[in-house]
Design a protein around this motif. Structure first.
Motif, PDB file in Angstrom:
ATOM      1  N   PHE A   1      -9.960  19.234   1.642  1.00  0.00           N
ATOM      2  CA  PHE A   1     -10.564  17.986   1.568  1.00  0.00           C
ATOM      3  C   PHE A   1     -11.012  17.459  -0.075  1.00  0.00           C
ATOM      4  O   PHE A   1     -10.636  16.430  -0.550  1.00  0.00           O
ATOM      5  N   PRO A   2     -11.686  18.508  -0.705  1.00  0.00           N
ATOM      6  CA  PRO A   2     -12.050  18.081  -2.148  1.00  0.00           C
ATOM      7  C   PRO A   2     -11.146  17.719  -3.136  1.00  0.00           C
ATOM      8  O   PRO A   2     -11.056  16.843  -4.157  1.00  0.00           O
ATOM      9  N   TYR A   3      -9.776  18.056  -2.751  1.00  0.00           N
ATOM     10  CA  TYR A   3      -8.933  17.923  -3.867  1.00  0.00           C
ATOM     11  C   TYR A   3      -8.552  16.604  -3.828  1.00  0.00           C
ATOM     12  O   TYR A   3      -8.327  15.814  -5.088  1.00  0.00           O
ATOM     13  N   PRO A   4      -8.009  15.792  -2.785  1.00  0.00           N
ATOM     14  CA  PRO A   4      -7.684  14.309  -3.010  1.00  0.00           C
ATOM     15  C   PRO A   4      -8.701  13.702  -3.296  1.00  0.00           C
ATOM     16  O   PRO A   4      -8.575  12.659  -4.052  1.00  0.00           O
TER      17      PRO A   4
ATOM     18  N   PRO B   1       0.880  -1.000  -0.099  1.00  0.00           N
ATOM     19  CA  PRO B   1      -0.066  -0.068  -0.128  1.00  0.00           C
ATOM     20  C   PRO B   1       0.943   1.319  -0.143  1.00  0.00           C
ATOM     21  O   PRO B   1       2.175   1.224   0.446  1.00  0.00           O
ATOM     22  N   LEU B   2       0.395   2.240  -0.597  1.00  0.00           N
ATOM     23  CA  LEU B   2       1.137   3.277  -0.575  1.00  0.00           C
ATOM     24  C   LEU B   2       0.291   4.693   0.232  1.00  0.00           C
ATOM     25  O   LEU B   2      -0.734   4.624   0.286  1.00  0.00           O
ATOM     26  N   ALA B   3       1.065   5.674   0.439  1.00  0.00           N
ATOM     27  CA  ALA B   3       0.843   6.875   1.139  1.00  0.00           C
ATOM     28  C   ALA B   3       1.481   7.905   0.516  1.00  0.00           C
ATOM     29  O   ALA B   3       2.930   8.167   0.606  1.00  0.00           O
ATOM     30  N   LEU B   4       0.892   8.675  -0.524  1.00  0.00           N
ATOM     31  CA  LEU B   4       1.551   9.530  -1.481  1.00  0.00           C
ATOM     32  C   LEU B   4       1.122  10.879  -1.387  1.00  0.00           C
ATOM     33  O   LEU B   4      -0.164  11.203  -1.026  1.00  0.00           O
ATOM     34  N   ASP B   5       1.885  11.905  -1.052  1.00  0.00           N
ATOM     35  CA  ASP B   5       1.798  13.257  -1.075  1.00  0.00           C
ATOM     36  C   ASP B   5       1.435  13.721  -2.424  1.00  0.00           C
ATOM     37  O   ASP B   5       1.640  12.924  -3.265  1.00  0.00           O
ATOM     38  N   ILE B   6       0.874  14.809  -2.715  1.00  0.00           N
ATOM     39  CA  ILE B   6       0.566  15.134  -4.019  1.00  0.00           C
ATOM     40  C   ILE B   6       1.349  16.477  -4.418  1.00  0.00           C
ATOM     41  O   ILE B   6       2.266  15.921  -5.415  1.00  0.00           O
ATOM     42  N   ASP B   7       1.446  17.778  -4.112  1.00  0.00           N
ATOM     43  CA  ASP B   7       2.154  18.771  -4.464  1.00  0.00           C
ATOM     44  C   ASP B   7       3.777  18.647  -4.311  1.00  0.00           C
ATOM     45  O   ASP B   7       4.169  18.024  -3.265  1.00  0.00           O
TER      46      ASP B   7
END
Length: 227
Positions: free
Chosen positions: A43-46, A4-10
């Protein structure tokens, strides 16, 4: 099996210009394990990113202030003091900095984000007067005024528990000081080459590649390991 992955976005799933790298849409839809988007964004972005990838909307938002998994929303941060700090900052002549509309904060439930053009010294002075009830986190994209009681790492532990997956089973990739808490609870962590000093010091591995180039490298290595 891939982990499983935990990924930041920016800075992690993006190009240097801040756009979502198209490889996200090639590499993540078919990832055969949970993927948690853990971000400082509201919240809406991810949720939208997960939706358009066709993945379960499993997210940590607002630097751990919001956790969402299996249709359940946990609001983990109290916005009262961060909002009071932002109001006092503006009363003393500071500017939040996003212009009319302020979509950066429009849907933010647990913290306040200010532009990097904001007066950092004044912001930190006002925040310090809150006697430890808030911290200011510089993600490289905004100054986040938030409760010190919440973090991406703590929210990820909550999400992992709901998924019945040990936090140590996750592999995390990030680029900022707000990812350090995530790195502290997962089993394997990577900082992309563009990461700040805190992320670099906390990660298990600092990659040679930046932005999505680094994340893509990690995903490729994990797939090879699985074969």
């Amino acid at each position: 099996m891939v982990p499983p992955l935990a990924l930041d976005i920016d800075g992690t799933l993006t190009t240097p210009s801040g756009r979502i790298d198209p490889r996200v849409f090639e590499l993540l839809p078919g990832w055969d394990a949970p993927v948690v988007f853990a971000t400082g964004k509201s919240f809406p972005y991810p949720v939208a990113l997960a939706h358009f990838l066709g993945r379960p909307e499993t997210v940590v938002a607002e630097n751990g202030g919001i956790a969402y998994v299996d249709g359940e929303t946990a609001v983990l941060g109290d916005p009262a003091v961060p909002r009071a700090v932002a109001e006092e900052f503006e009363a003393r002549g500071g500017e939040i900095g996003w212009g009319p509309g302020d979509t950066v904060n429009r849907w933010r439930e647990t913290e306040v984000a200010l532009s990097l053009d904001a007066d950092e010294a004044l912001l930190r002075e006002v925040a310090a007067a809150a006697d430890g009830d808030v911290v200011v986190v510089d993600t490289g994209y905004a100054y986040h005024v938030k409760s010190p009681a919440v973090s991406k790492g703590a929210a990820l532990e909550r999400v992992a528990d709901a998924l019945d997956v040990a936090p140590e089973a996750f592999v995390a990739v990030g680029d900022s000081e707000n990812d350090a808490s995530t790195f502290g609870v997962v089993g394997e962590s990577y900082a992309v080459a563009n990461a700040d000093a805190t992320a670099r010091d906390t990660a298990d591995v600092v990659l040679d590649e930046s932005y999505m180039d680094g994340t893509a490298r990690v995903l490729a290595d994990l797939r090879e390991r699985d074969e």
